[in-house]
Design an enzyme around this catalytic site. Structure first.
Site, PDB file in Angstrom:
ATOM      1  N   ARG A 178      39.554  38.918  30.471  1.00  0.00           N
ATOM      2  CA  ARG A 178      40.612  38.153  30.798  1.00  0.00           C
ATOM      3  C   ARG A 178      40.590  36.644  30.713  1.00  0.00           C
ATOM      4  O   ARG A 178      40.646  35.719  31.390  1.00  0.00           O
ATOM      5  CB  ARG A 178      40.658  38.087  32.553  1.00  0.00           C
ATOM      6  CG  ARG A 178      40.552  39.596  32.895  1.00  0.00           C
ATOM      7  CD  ARG A 178      41.694  40.321  32.578  1.00  0.00           C
ATOM      8  NE  ARG A 178      41.482  41.748  33.095  1.00  0.00           N
ATOM      9  CZ  ARG A 178      42.515  42.799  32.780  1.00  0.00           C
ATOM     10  NH1 ARG A 178      43.338  42.560  31.978  1.00  0.00           N
ATOM     11  NH2 ARG A 178      42.265  43.927  33.118  1.00  0.00           N
ATOM     12  N   ASN A 220      31.186  42.127  35.480  1.00  0.00           N
ATOM     13  CA  ASN A 220      30.911  43.637  35.052  1.00  0.00           C
ATOM     14  C   ASN A 220      29.976  43.484  33.863  1.00  0.00           C
ATOM     15  O   ASN A 220      29.970  43.337  32.683  1.00  0.00           O
ATOM     16  CB  ASN A 220      32.474  44.265  34.100  1.00  0.00           C
ATOM     17  CG  ASN A 220      33.447  44.411  35.209  1.00  0.00           C
ATOM     18  OD1 ASN A 220      33.304  44.681  36.417  1.00  0.00           O
ATOM     19  ND2 ASN A 220      34.568  44.314  34.472  1.00  0.00           N
ATOM     20  N   LYS A 297      28.810  42.566  41.657  1.00  0.00           N
ATOM     21  CA  LYS A 297      29.792  43.207  41.576  1.00  0.00           C
ATOM     22  C   LYS A 297      29.124  44.733  41.718  1.00  0.00           C
ATOM     23  O   LYS A 297      28.613  45.369  40.838  1.00  0.00           O
ATOM     24  CB  LYS A 297      30.830  42.970  40.444  1.00  0.00           C
ATOM     25  CG  LYS A 297      32.318  43.974  40.598  1.00  0.00           C
ATOM     26  CD  LYS A 297      32.980  43.897  39.271  1.00  0.00           C
ATOM     27  CE  LYS A 297      34.182  44.904  39.296  1.00  0.00           C
ATOM     28  NZ  LYS A 297      35.128  44.626  38.090  1.00  0.00           N
ATOM     29  N   GLU A 301      35.680  49.263  40.856  1.00  0.00           N
ATOM     30  CA  GLU A 301      36.212  49.707  39.452  1.00  0.00           C
ATOM     31  C   GLU A 301      35.163  50.145  38.541  1.00  0.00           C
ATOM     32  O   GLU A 301      34.850  49.862  37.347  1.00  0.00           O
ATOM     33  CB  GLU A 301      36.596  48.155  38.955  1.00  0.00           C
ATOM     34  CG  GLU A 301      37.511  47.586  39.615  1.00  0.00           C
ATOM     35  CD  GLU A 301      38.351  46.498  39.480  1.00  0.00           C
ATOM     36  OE1 GLU A 301      37.654  45.658  38.244  1.00  0.00           O
ATOM     37  OE2 GLU A 301      39.680  46.159  39.539  1.00  0.00           O
ATOM     38  N   ARG A 334      30.136  40.199  45.994  1.00  0.00           N
ATOM     39  CA  ARG A 334      31.630  40.251  45.894  1.00  0.00           C
ATOM     40  C   ARG A 334      32.086  41.268  46.763  1.00  0.00           C
ATOM     41  O   ARG A 334      31.625  42.656  47.010  1.00  0.00           O
ATOM     42  CB  ARG A 334      32.140  40.537  44.520  1.00  0.00           C
ATOM     43  CG  ARG A 334      31.643  39.236  43.549  1.00  0.00           C
ATOM     44  CD  ARG A 334      32.232  39.554  41.985  1.00  0.00           C
ATOM     45  NE  ARG A 334      33.652  39.207  42.059  1.00  0.00           N
ATOM     46  CZ  ARG A 334      34.520  39.822  41.344  1.00  0.00           C
ATOM     47  NH1 ARG A 334      34.210  41.056  40.960  1.00  0.00           N
ATOM     48  NH2 ARG A 334      35.678  39.340  40.962  1.00  0.00           N
ATOM     49  N   ARG A 351      44.767  49.783  49.880  1.00  0.00           N
ATOM     50  CA  ARG A 351      43.792  49.000  49.112  1.00  0.00           C
ATOM     51  C   ARG A 351      43.593  47.676  49.684  1.00  0.00           C
ATOM     52  O   ARG A 351      42.428  47.535  50.015  1.00  0.00           O
ATOM     53  CB  ARG A 351      44.227  49.023  47.416  1.00  0.00           C
ATOM     54  CG  ARG A 351      43.277  47.904  47.080  1.00  0.00           C
ATOM     55  CD  ARG A 351      43.475  47.991  45.504  1.00  0.00           C
ATOM     56  NE  ARG A 351      42.951  46.604  44.827  1.00  0.00           N
ATOM     57  CZ  ARG A 351      43.268  46.505  43.375  1.00  0.00           C
ATOM     58  NH1 ARG A 351      43.880  47.314  42.766  1.00  0.00           N
ATOM     59  NH2 ARG A 351      42.544  45.249  43.317  1.00  0.00           N
ATOM     60  N   LYS A 375      37.893  37.207  47.177  1.00  0.00           N
ATOM     61  CA  LYS A 375      38.912  36.915  46.347  1.00  0.00           C
ATOM     62  C   LYS A 375      39.981  36.519  47.690  1.00  0.00           C
ATOM     63  O   LYS A 375      40.077  36.914  48.665  1.00  0.00           O
ATOM     64  CB  LYS A 375      39.567  38.012  45.678  1.00  0.00           C
ATOM     65  CG  LYS A 375      38.889  38.311  44.648  1.00  0.00           C
ATOM     66  CD  LYS A 375      39.727  39.360  43.521  1.00  0.00           C
ATOM     67  CE  LYS A 375      38.510  39.807  42.493  1.00  0.00           C
ATOM     68  NZ  LYS A 375      39.428  40.578  41.148  1.00  0.00           N
ATOM     69  N   ASP A 380      44.470  41.396  44.556  1.00  0.00           N
ATOM     70  CA  ASP A 380      43.852  40.882  43.234  1.00  0.00           C
ATOM     71  C   ASP A 380      44.484  39.762  42.518  1.00  0.00           C
ATOM     72  O   ASP A 380      45.290  40.056  41.515  1.00  0.00           O
ATOM     73  CB  ASP A 380      43.742  42.074  42.282  1.00  0.00           C
ATOM     74  CG  ASP A 380      42.714  41.753  41.216  1.00  0.00           C
ATOM     75  OD1 ASP A 380      42.023  40.991  41.160  1.00  0.00           O
ATOM     76  OD2 ASP A 380      42.624  42.695  40.170  1.00  0.00           O
ATOM     77  N   GLU A 408      45.328  35.307  34.990  1.00  0.00           N
ATOM     78  CA  GLU A 408      45.192  36.857  34.506  1.00  0.00           C
ATOM     79  C   GLU A 408      46.664  37.327  34.954  1.00  0.00           C
ATOM     80  O   GLU A 408      47.228  38.025  34.086  1.00  0.00           O
ATOM     81  CB  GLU A 408      44.091  37.505  35.261  1.00  0.00           C
ATOM     82  CG  GLU A 408      44.191  38.990  35.234  1.00  0.00           C
ATOM     83  CD  GLU A 408      43.187  39.635  35.820  1.00  0.00           C
ATOM     84  OE1 GLU A 408      42.233  39.039  36.432  1.00  0.00           O
ATOM     85  OE2 GLU A 408      43.200  40.931  35.887  1.00  0.00           O
ATOM     86  N   GLU A 526      56.571  32.327  40.022  1.00  0.00           N
ATOM     87  CA  GLU A 526      56.643  33.612  41.012  1.00  0.00           C
ATOM     88  C   GLU A 526      58.203  33.980  40.943  1.00  0.00           C
ATOM     89  O   GLU A 526      58.303  35.163  41.082  1.00  0.00           O
ATOM     90  CB  GLU A 526      56.422  32.970  42.270  1.00  0.00           C
ATOM     91  CG  GLU A 526      56.359  34.070  43.408  1.00  0.00           C
ATOM     92  CD  GLU A 526      56.132  33.577  44.761  1.00  0.00           C
ATOM     93  OE1 GLU A 526      56.352  32.101  44.980  1.00  0.00           O
ATOM     94  OE2 GLU A 526      56.120  34.172  45.696  1.00  0.00           O
TER      95      GLU A 526
HETATM   96  O1  GCW Z   1      41.356  41.389  38.532  1.00  0.00           O
HETATM   97  C1  GCW Z   1      40.719  42.500  38.173  1.00  0.00           C
HETATM   98  C2  GCW Z   1      40.617  42.309  36.635  1.00  0.00           C
HETATM   99  C3  GCW Z   1      39.192  42.759  35.923  1.00  0.00           C
HETATM  100  C4  GCW Z   1      38.096  42.124  36.814  1.00  0.00           C
HETATM  101  C5  GCW Z   1      38.113  42.650  38.330  1.00  0.00           C
HETATM  102  C6  GCW Z   1      36.949  41.910  39.037  1.00  0.00           C
HETATM  103  C7  GCW Z   1      35.857  41.187  35.671  1.00  0.00           C
HETATM  104  O2  GCW Z   1      41.507  42.719  36.065  1.00  0.00           O
HETATM  105  O3  GCW Z   1      39.139  42.447  34.699  1.00  0.00           O
HETATM  106  O4  GCW Z   1      36.607  42.487  36.256  1.00  0.00           O
HETATM  107  O5  GCW Z   1      39.526  41.932  38.777  1.00  0.00           O
HETATM  108  O6  GCW Z   1      37.379  40.642  39.601  1.00  0.00           O
HETATM  109  O7  GCW Z   1      36.048  42.266  39.243  1.00  0.00           O
END
Ligand code: GCW
Length: 834
Positions: A178, A220, A297, A301, A334, A351, A375, A380, A408, A526
């Protein structure tokens, strides 16, 4: 001639080649009038001490003053005349025993104080730490750059939040997850880069807004980051950060003890795993004594995590935190933990519930040097989300808010989207915990629940592009993040103004225009990408960039908007929905539980309603969808006009770069508008009362032209091309598409809508009656290899004179995998032709 003189006068205030590399720290030379204000500024600087950070502060002061005020600033060792004095409170008291400011300064805070020392007029920049002094120096230089007064100062600044970090999502191979501005400044080919000069410049930039830590690799995480052989490389980066008071941190993979350490397990409670982390952390501190800590993390995912062993996030976090504790390292865990294989058929699945469901029961179980990193919203980084209820659900646990500077889901630095107004809404949101006044900003600062630490984390993802974030105006987001982490009470507008003055100078016309663009940009973005809290209706399975309305449905990712022929929105109420609303404190629950009290801009996040539902604004949902997308696209077009008013007032490099981006954005806003409006028209069957949707009298579809060589194709999903179709040229020798113009004679603006893939650079030509009118190459670097919402672009021909019967021909010449794909042309009557 007059024009040329005017342009020279306009550009003279800018250094040739404003690349954006120095961002808001340009220290551009001032004109004589602005400079006059600083005549009384001392001509020497005295640094009382010899730490590396203090030396940086002194050098920066010299650099700023010489750059802006065209005069020397001498470094001296002692106070022998009027001076700018840099020193800790202790050092200043030693040099000037009478110096006794009457206020407290905490860690990282600073005092700017005009006073007499030994009978000389001095400007004192002081703190309890050298880092605080560096921040004070940047504050003085910022004032000068903004042409503010620096005499008679008596100002204390204290950061509201102790931990202010940037996260980068850089991979060791040099790519950035990203990231939209080139490769990593930290890594290449599985190693730390040999040349770290951009890292030093970056540390200077982030330090100037008070950032005190930076995590350099992707959450990641590649386990290689913890290889013993990698630690000396990390130490090189820490060395480059250190003079700027920025501490290094890395993201780690919880599976490392097994995948990299050769153990048979990574169970956080296994003694061998505990020992592995302890030894690893000790090795790091031996080489990086000021190492800041780790980010984790896990169970998210596809990442490994404690759930593999039936352990909790607290079990996992504490084991690593205990290894870090002796050196005061922090462990960020996280809260972005969720199941991405949810059953979409079950209307009770949600979710958004995940973070609270998992972390709230663990409140009080995390060690004191753990920070749960949350977050801002429960999904997301969407363009609109309610605040995460988890902020209200951790009273005995340190928390940090995670904001995303890299755009993103908000236009990827191709669209202008100034985020501080959104962040302010999040930070100012009152959670009303136990009925009190408890805005998110106080909770995450650690104030509400009296926590030892609180944190702001911003995911920045700058790259090697000269201007760091690709869009010259996007750096306002990095600046704004730092300023809000320092003081979340600042207004978004004042931040935009500071940034503009520092970045483009103090011309009131420039400041006014850029601030106005920035302040409108989030709402505009938006409004053409999916309103009413339905989330950004983007392709969530791929780029997260262009429209992809159905990509979120019928899969396990849980970013559902649940639009069907009758209605739209997620029912998250306690009474009939997923129960997510019940995760908020009771006063907020009663706000969101009913459609009547939920604000329009979050209605579809919390409720499923029919398209005919009437909003607080008096409009139906469906008409709001149509109107807001048309309005948004019109305003994006207005941005271009506004920017053009700065033609002679902004340096040519940045003027042209921004103009190109805004023109592209205006075009992409039309793609978004049409995709969403057409999809909802087809799905709901309800017409636009203003008859715009589906009616494009000025448009000539490529597939309806007389084509030679071109072949019609279906674009998938259909709504991302006009009429669902385009044409492509499979013939290397080129193809043509033509039509006869039959409208009234006059000048017309012509927009040619084509697809610009990144796997070729086709050439397009426009001819009128066999005479060439324009030609261009589709060589933008959009993230797409096929015609669709990510690659759709336009080329604008401002005015072409046409008469009835004229033949217009578009020629396309393919290149590599890109077959000159063409969607339509639109002929807009210019004022003269009406
Ligand atoms: O928003 C999503 C993104 C992923 C990202 C993930 C996260 C790094 O699409 O690319 O991974 O969140 O925040 O862990």
């Amino acid at each position: 001639m007059i024009l040329a003189v005017g342009m020279l006068a306009g550009t003279a205030r800018f250094a040739p080649g404003e690349t954006g590399q120095d961002a808001w720290l340009r220290y551009a030379p001032m004109g004589a009038t602005e400079r006059a204000k600083y005549e009384a500024l001392p001509a020497t600087v005295v640094a009382l001490g010899d730490s590396i950070v203090l030396a940086t502060a002194e050098d920066e002061m010299v650099r700023g003053v010489t750059g802006m005020l065209a005069r020397a600033l001498r470094k001296e060792k002692s106070i022998r005349g009027g001076a700018i004095i840099l020193g800790t409170l202790a050092a200043i008291r030693k040099a000037a025993p009478g110096f006794q400011p009457s206020f407290q300064i905490g860690a990282d805070g600073f005092l700017l104080f005009s006073t007499q020392i030994h009978g000389f007029d001095c400007l004192v920049v002081t703190s309890t730490t050298d880092r605080g002094i560096l921040y004070g120096v940047f504050a003085v230089l910022s004032k000068i750059a903004r042409n503010e007064n620096v005499t008679d100062l008596n100002q204390v600044e204290q950061p509201q939040v102790p931990v202010r970090w940037i996260d980068q999502w850089d991979n060791l191979n040099g790519s950035i997850e990203r990231g939209y501005a080139g490769p990593s400044i930290f890594f290449e080919n599985s190693a730390v880069r040999a040349d770290l000069s951009r890292v030093g410049q970056y540390a200077r930039l982030i330090a100037s807004v008070g950032i005190n830590g930076c995590t350099i690799n992707n959450v990641n995480a590649d386990p290689q980051i913890l290889d013993d052989s990698f630690i000396p490389q990390l130490a090189r980066i820490a060395d480059v950060f250190r003079p700027w008071g920025v501490q290094l941190s890395v993201s780690v993979d919880l599976g490392s003890p097994k995948s990299a350490g050769g153990l048979k397990t990574f169970d956080p409670l296994d003694p061998r795993v505990v020992e592995w982390w302890t030894e690893k952390v000790d090795k790091i501190y031996r080489q990086i004594p000021d190492f800041a800590g780790f980010v984790v993390k896990a169970d998210s995912e596809g990442r490994s995590g404690p759930s593999s062993y039936g352990r909790t996030p607290a079990d996992a976090a504490n084991v690593i935190a205990r290894a870090l504790r002796p050196n005061r390292g922090l462990l960020f865990y996280r809260a972005f933990v969720y199941d991405h294989h949810l059953d979409w058929r079950n209307l009770k699945n949600d979710r958004a519930r995940a973070a609270y469901d998992i972390f709230h029961p663990l409140d009080g179980k995390f060690d004191d040097n753990v920070i749960v990193q949350i977050k801002y919203g429960p999904i997301d980084f969407q363009a609109r989300e309610p605040v995460s209820p988890l902020f209200g659900g951790l009273e005995k646990t340190n928390q940090g808010i995670e904001l995303q500077i890299t755009q993103e889901y908000t236009g990827q630095q191709r669209h202008l989207c100034f985020l501080p107004p959104m962040w302010k809404e999040i930070l100012d949101f009152d959670l009303r915990i136990s009925g009190g006044n408890t805005p998110v900003k106080d909770v995450v600062a650690g104030k509400t629940f009296h926590r030892p630490v609180g944190a702001f984390v911003g995911v920045a993802n700058v790259g090697l592009d000269a201007n760091w974030l690709a869009h010259p105006l996007a750096m306002a987001n990095l600046y704004g993040f730092g300023r809000l982490a320092w003081n979340p009470n600042l207004s978004a507008e004042s931040i935009a103004e500071e940034w503009t003055r520092l970045t483009f100078g103090n011309d009131p016309a420039v400041v006014q225009a850029i601030v106005s663009l920035q302040m409108k940009s989030w709402h505009v973005y938006e409004s053409y990408t999916g309103p009413l809290g339905a989330q950004t209706l983007t392709d969530i399975l791929g780029s997260h960039y262009g429209p992809g309305i159905e990509s979120s449905e019928r899969n396990g990712w849980g970013q559902w908007h649940r639009a069907d022929s009758r209605g739209i929105g997620m029912d998250r109420t306690v009474a009939t929905g997923t129960g997510f609303v019940g995760q908020y404190p009771s006063a907020v629950q009663s706000l969101y539980e009913s459609t009547r009290t939920t604000p329009d801009d979050l209605l579809l996040f919390f409720h499923h309603v029919p398209y005919t539902y009437v909003l607080g604004s008096g409009k139906t949902v469906i008409q709001h969808i149509y109107d807001s997308h048309y309005e948004g696209a019109e305003q994006a077009e207005e941005f271009v006009r506004q920017w053009k008013s700065l033609r002679s007032l902004v340096d040519n490099d940045r003027y042209t770069e921004v103009l190109t981006k805004l023109e592209y954005q205006a075009g992409h806003a039309v793609v978004w508008r049409d995709a969403i409006c057409n999809w909802f028209l087809r799905t709901s069957g309800i017409a636009d009362t203003m008859e715009r949707v589906g009616n494009h009298p000025d448009r000539i579809e490529a597939e309806a032209m007389q084509i030679e060589g071109f072949v019609p194709i279906d674009v998938d999903p259909w709504e991302n091309a006009s009429g669902g179709k385009a044409i492509e040229c499979p013939k290397a020798s080129g193809c043509s598409a033509k039509f006869r113009f039959e409208r009234a004679a006059g000048r017309y603006g012509m927009d040619v809508r084509y697809f610009d893939q990144n796997n070729g650079a086709s050439t397009f030509r426009v001819l009128r009656n066999d005479q060439p009118v324009d030609e261009w190459i589709a060589d933008d670097h959009l993230l797409a290899t096929k015609p669709g919402g990510d690659s759709s672009s336009w080329h604008r021909i401002p005015a072409i004179l046409l008469h009835p019967g004229d033949e217009i021909r578009i020629e396309g010449y393919p290149d590599a995998q890109e077959h000159a794909p063409l969607d339509y042309i639109e002929l807009r009557a210019t004022p003269e032709s009406r």
